[in-house]
Design an enzyme around this catalytic site. Structure first.
Site, PDB file in Angstrom:
ATOM      1  N   LYS A  11       0.958  -1.080  -0.018  1.00  0.00           N
ATOM      2  CA  LYS A  11       0.097   0.016   0.042  1.00  0.00           C
ATOM      3  C   LYS A  11       0.901   1.342   0.001  1.00  0.00           C
ATOM      4  O   LYS A  11       2.007   1.111   0.422  1.00  0.00           O
ATOM      5  CB  LYS A  11      -0.889  -0.067   1.225  1.00  0.00           C
ATOM      6  CG  LYS A  11      -1.872  -1.129   1.094  1.00  0.00           C
ATOM      7  CD  LYS A  11      -2.918  -1.111   2.389  1.00  0.00           C
ATOM      8  CE  LYS A  11      -4.056  -2.270   2.048  1.00  0.00           C
ATOM      9  NZ  LYS A  11      -5.144  -2.363   3.420  1.00  0.00           N
ATOM     10  N   TYR A  51     -12.354  -2.153  -3.767  1.00  0.00           N
ATOM     11  CA  TYR A  51     -12.917  -2.225  -2.408  1.00  0.00           C
ATOM     12  C   TYR A  51     -14.442  -2.301  -2.495  1.00  0.00           C
ATOM     13  O   TYR A  51     -15.092  -1.804  -1.226  1.00  0.00           O
ATOM     14  CB  TYR A  51     -12.265  -1.159  -1.599  1.00  0.00           C
ATOM     15  CG  TYR A  51     -10.867  -1.493  -0.861  1.00  0.00           C
ATOM     16  CD1 TYR A  51     -10.552  -2.863  -0.314  1.00  0.00           C
ATOM     17  CD2 TYR A  51      -9.829  -0.741  -1.377  1.00  0.00           C
ATOM     18  CE1 TYR A  51      -9.403  -3.082   0.141  1.00  0.00           C
ATOM     19  CE2 TYR A  51      -8.455  -1.243  -0.916  1.00  0.00           C
ATOM     20  CZ  TYR A  51      -8.493  -2.229  -0.047  1.00  0.00           C
ATOM     21  OH  TYR A  51      -7.061  -2.498   0.157  1.00  0.00           O
ATOM     22  N   PHE A  59     -15.721   3.898   6.805  1.00  0.00           N
ATOM     23  CA  PHE A  59     -14.349   3.995   6.576  1.00  0.00           C
ATOM     24  C   PHE A  59     -13.910   4.082   5.135  1.00  0.00           C
ATOM     25  O   PHE A  59     -13.006   4.373   4.683  1.00  0.00           O
ATOM     26  CB  PHE A  59     -13.375   3.037   7.300  1.00  0.00           C
ATOM     27  CG  PHE A  59     -13.399   1.729   7.156  1.00  0.00           C
ATOM     28  CD1 PHE A  59     -12.782   0.968   5.628  1.00  0.00           C
ATOM     29  CD2 PHE A  59     -14.025   0.762   8.146  1.00  0.00           C
ATOM     30  CE1 PHE A  59     -12.868  -0.415   5.622  1.00  0.00           C
ATOM     31  CE2 PHE A  59     -14.137  -0.510   7.674  1.00  0.00           C
ATOM     32  CZ  PHE A  59     -13.807  -1.092   6.415  1.00  0.00           C
ATOM     33  N   ARG A  87      -1.949 -14.480   3.959  1.00  0.00           N
ATOM     34  CA  ARG A  87      -2.858 -13.920   5.008  1.00  0.00           C
ATOM     35  C   ARG A  87      -2.032 -14.005   6.831  1.00  0.00           C
ATOM     36  O   ARG A  87      -1.784 -13.210   7.436  1.00  0.00           O
ATOM     37  CB  ARG A  87      -4.159 -14.405   5.397  1.00  0.00           C
ATOM     38  CG  ARG A  87      -5.085 -14.014   4.179  1.00  0.00           C
ATOM     39  CD  ARG A  87      -5.581 -12.541   4.203  1.00  0.00           C
ATOM     40  NE  ARG A  87      -6.286 -12.314   5.197  1.00  0.00           N
ATOM     41  CZ  ARG A  87      -7.103 -11.022   5.219  1.00  0.00           C
ATOM     42  NH1 ARG A  87      -6.924 -10.239   4.326  1.00  0.00           N
ATOM     43  NH2 ARG A  87      -7.844 -10.858   6.340  1.00  0.00           N
ATOM     44  N   THR A  93      -5.631  -7.172  10.572  1.00  0.00           N
ATOM     45  CA  THR A  93      -5.879  -5.889  10.016  1.00  0.00           C
ATOM     46  C   THR A  93      -5.414  -4.815  10.357  1.00  0.00           C
ATOM     47  O   THR A  93      -4.824  -3.853   9.982  1.00  0.00           O
ATOM     48  CB  THR A  93      -7.557  -5.866   9.517  1.00  0.00           C
ATOM     49  OG1 THR A  93      -8.002  -7.075   8.992  1.00  0.00           O
ATOM     50  CG2 THR A  93      -7.851  -4.556   8.872  1.00  0.00           C
ATOM     51  N   ARG A 104       2.398  -6.550   8.967  1.00  0.00           N
ATOM     52  CA  ARG A 104       1.500  -5.476   9.352  1.00  0.00           C
ATOM     53  C   ARG A 104       2.166  -4.892  10.928  1.00  0.00           C
ATOM     54  O   ARG A 104       2.303  -3.679  11.172  1.00  0.00           O
ATOM     55  CB  ARG A 104       0.130  -5.789   9.582  1.00  0.00           C
ATOM     56  CG  ARG A 104      -0.494  -5.491   8.139  1.00  0.00           C
ATOM     57  CD  ARG A 104      -1.961  -5.968   8.247  1.00  0.00           C
ATOM     58  NE  ARG A 104      -2.624  -5.797   6.958  1.00  0.00           N
ATOM     59  CZ  ARG A 104      -3.714  -6.329   6.479  1.00  0.00           C
ATOM     60  NH1 ARG A 104      -4.556  -7.379   7.298  1.00  0.00           N
ATOM     61  NH2 ARG A 104      -4.598  -5.934   5.402  1.00  0.00           N
ATOM     62  N   ASN A 114      -2.358   0.170   6.746  1.00  0.00           N
ATOM     63  CA  ASN A 114      -1.611  -0.923   7.237  1.00  0.00           C
ATOM     64  C   ASN A 114      -0.962  -1.775   6.560  1.00  0.00           C
ATOM     65  O   ASN A 114      -0.769  -2.918   6.480  1.00  0.00           O
ATOM     66  CB  ASN A 114      -2.915  -1.720   7.673  1.00  0.00           C
ATOM     67  CG  ASN A 114      -3.871  -2.189   6.801  1.00  0.00           C
ATOM     68  OD1 ASN A 114      -3.656  -1.774   5.550  1.00  0.00           O
ATOM     69  ND2 ASN A 114      -4.816  -3.036   7.150  1.00  0.00           N
ATOM     70  N   HIS A 117      -1.989  -5.697   1.717  1.00  0.00           N
ATOM     71  CA  HIS A 117      -3.417  -6.175   1.287  1.00  0.00           C
ATOM     72  C   HIS A 117      -2.935  -7.721   1.023  1.00  0.00           C
ATOM     73  O   HIS A 117      -2.239  -8.109   0.070  1.00  0.00           O
ATOM     74  CB  HIS A 117      -4.111  -5.563   0.340  1.00  0.00           C
ATOM     75  CG  HIS A 117      -5.399  -6.328  -0.223  1.00  0.00           C
ATOM     76  ND1 HIS A 117      -6.501  -6.512   0.256  1.00  0.00           N
ATOM     77  CD2 HIS A 117      -5.273  -7.030  -1.060  1.00  0.00           C
ATOM     78  CE1 HIS A 117      -7.280  -7.033  -0.382  1.00  0.00           C
ATOM     79  NE2 HIS A 117      -6.592  -7.840  -1.445  1.00  0.00           N
ATOM     80  N   GLU A 128      -9.399 -10.581  -7.725  1.00  0.00           N
ATOM     81  CA  GLU A 128      -8.504  -9.496  -7.343  1.00  0.00           C
ATOM     82  C   GLU A 128      -7.413  -9.769  -8.472  1.00  0.00           C
ATOM     83  O   GLU A 128      -6.834  -8.601  -8.909  1.00  0.00           O
ATOM     84  CB  GLU A 128      -7.863  -9.485  -6.046  1.00  0.00           C
ATOM     85  CG  GLU A 128      -8.964  -9.116  -5.036  1.00  0.00           C
ATOM     86  CD  GLU A 128      -8.647  -9.440  -3.530  1.00  0.00           C
ATOM     87  OE1 GLU A 128      -7.559  -9.741  -3.242  1.00  0.00           O
ATOM     88  OE2 GLU A 128      -9.651  -8.923  -2.895  1.00  0.00           O
TER      89      GLU A 128
HETATM   90  P1  GDP Z   1      -7.881  -6.857   5.475  1.00  0.00           P
HETATM   91  O1  GDP Z   1      -8.552  -8.055   4.634  1.00  0.00           O
HETATM   92  O2  GDP Z   1      -7.125  -7.386   6.594  1.00  0.00           O
HETATM   93  O3  GDP Z   1      -7.430  -5.709   4.738  1.00  0.00           O
HETATM   94  O4  GDP Z   1      -9.050  -5.893   5.947  1.00  0.00           O
HETATM   95  P2  GDP Z   1     -10.831  -5.614   5.444  1.00  0.00           P
HETATM   96  O5  GDP Z   1     -11.070  -6.345   4.157  1.00  0.00           O
HETATM   97  O6  GDP Z   1     -11.564  -5.728   6.653  1.00  0.00           O
HETATM   98  O7  GDP Z   1     -10.719  -4.152   5.296  1.00  0.00           O
HETATM   99  C1  GDP Z   1     -10.027  -3.871   4.101  1.00  0.00           C
HETATM  100  C2  GDP Z   1      -9.060  -2.521   4.343  1.00  0.00           C
HETATM  101  O8  GDP Z   1      -9.988  -1.367   4.803  1.00  0.00           O
HETATM  102  C3  GDP Z   1      -8.270  -2.816   5.651  1.00  0.00           C
HETATM  103  O9  GDP Z   1      -6.746  -3.295   5.319  1.00  0.00           O
HETATM  104  C4  GDP Z   1      -7.754  -1.456   6.118  1.00  0.00           C
HETATM  105  O10 GDP Z   1      -6.984  -0.822   5.316  1.00  0.00           O
HETATM  106  C5  GDP Z   1      -9.292  -0.615   5.982  1.00  0.00           C
HETATM  107  N1  GDP Z   1     -10.047  -0.705   7.179  1.00  0.00           N
HETATM  108  C6  GDP Z   1     -10.767  -1.761   7.424  1.00  0.00           C
HETATM  109  N2  GDP Z   1     -11.299  -1.406   8.977  1.00  0.00           N
HETATM  110  C7  GDP Z   1     -10.899  -0.205   9.029  1.00  0.00           C
HETATM  111  C8  GDP Z   1     -11.347   0.768  10.101  1.00  0.00           C
HETATM  112  O11 GDP Z   1     -12.021   0.483  10.986  1.00  0.00           O
HETATM  113  N3  GDP Z   1     -10.932   2.048   9.821  1.00  0.00           N
HETATM  114  C9  GDP Z   1     -10.197   2.313   8.671  1.00  0.00           C
HETATM  115  N4  GDP Z   1     -10.022   3.793   8.495  1.00  0.00           N
HETATM  116  N5  GDP Z   1      -9.891   1.352   7.828  1.00  0.00           N
HETATM  117  C10 GDP Z   1     -10.222   0.297   8.017  1.00  0.00           C
HETATM  118 MG    MG Z   2     -10.024  -7.829   2.906  1.00  0.00          MG
END
Ligand code: GDP
Ligand code: MG
Length: 143
Positions: A11, A51, A59, A87, A93, A104, A114, A117, A128
C-alpha cells in the site's frame, strides 16, 4: 497441499517508506513466489471498484483516499496454500493486534494505513488477480 495463487498489494504508506524490498523478502522467505508485479497509482474509480465490498462501511471514503494517495505495488504470489500462507505472514488488519514478526506488525502504523493487502479467499484471489493482471502478465515458474 495445493499450489494456489493469491493477490497482494504493497500500500501507499509502505511504498512511501521504501519498504517494497523488505516486504518482498517476507514473501520469498515464506516460500511464496512472485509471478507478476507492477507499480501503479490507482484512480478513484479503480480503488472504489477494488474495495466495492466495503462501499457501505464508514471508513470507505478514508480507505479510497488512502489507496489513491500514492503509488502501490501489486503482485501475484504463488505457492502451497498461498492464500492462507500469505494472510498469516500479513497479520491482523489492525497492526496493533497483529502477531509479532508479521508484515503489518513490523511495517504498519495504524488500521487506516496498514502496509499491505492480501486476498482473503481463493474466490477473492481470482477476482483480485483478474482486476489488475491479464493472463499474459502472469509468469508461472517452471524451474
Ligand atoms: P483486510 O482483509 O485485513 O485488509 O481487512 P478488511 O477487508 O476488513 O478491510 C480492508 C481494508 O480497509 C483494511 O486493510 C484497512 O486498510 C481498511 N479498514 C478496515 N477497517 C478499518 C477501520 O475501522 N478504519 C479504517 N480507517 N480503515 C479500515
Ligand atoms: Mg479484506
Amino acid at each position: 497441499m495445493a499450489i494456489e495463487r493469491t493477490f497482494s498489494i504493497i500500500k501507499p504508506d509502505a511504498v512511501a517508506k521504501n519498504n517494497i524490498g523488505a516486504i518482498y523478502n517476507r514473501f520469498e522467505t515464506a516460500g511464496l513466489k512472485i509471478i507478476a508485479s507492477k507499480m501503479i497509482h490507482l484512480s478513484q474509480e479503480q480503488a472504489e471498484g477494488f474495495y466495492a465490498e466495503h462501499s457501505e462501511r464508514p471508513f470507505f471514503g478514508a480507505l479510497v483516499a488512502f489507496m489513491t494517495s500514492g503509488p502501490i505495488m501489486v503482485q501475484v504470489l504463488e505457492g502451497e496454500n498461498a492464500v492462507l500462507a500469505h494472510r498469516e505472514i500479513l497479520g491482523a488488519t489492525n497492526p496493533a493486534e497483529a502477531a509479532e514478526g508479521t508484515i503489518r506488525a513490523d511495517f504498519a502504523e495504524s488500521i487506516d494505513e496498514n502496509a499491505a493487502h492480501g486476498s482473503d479467499s481463493l474466490a477473492s484471489a481470482e477476482r483480485e488477480v483478474a482486476y489488475f493482471f491479464s493472463a499474459e502478465e502472469l509468469c508461472p515458474r517452471t524451474r
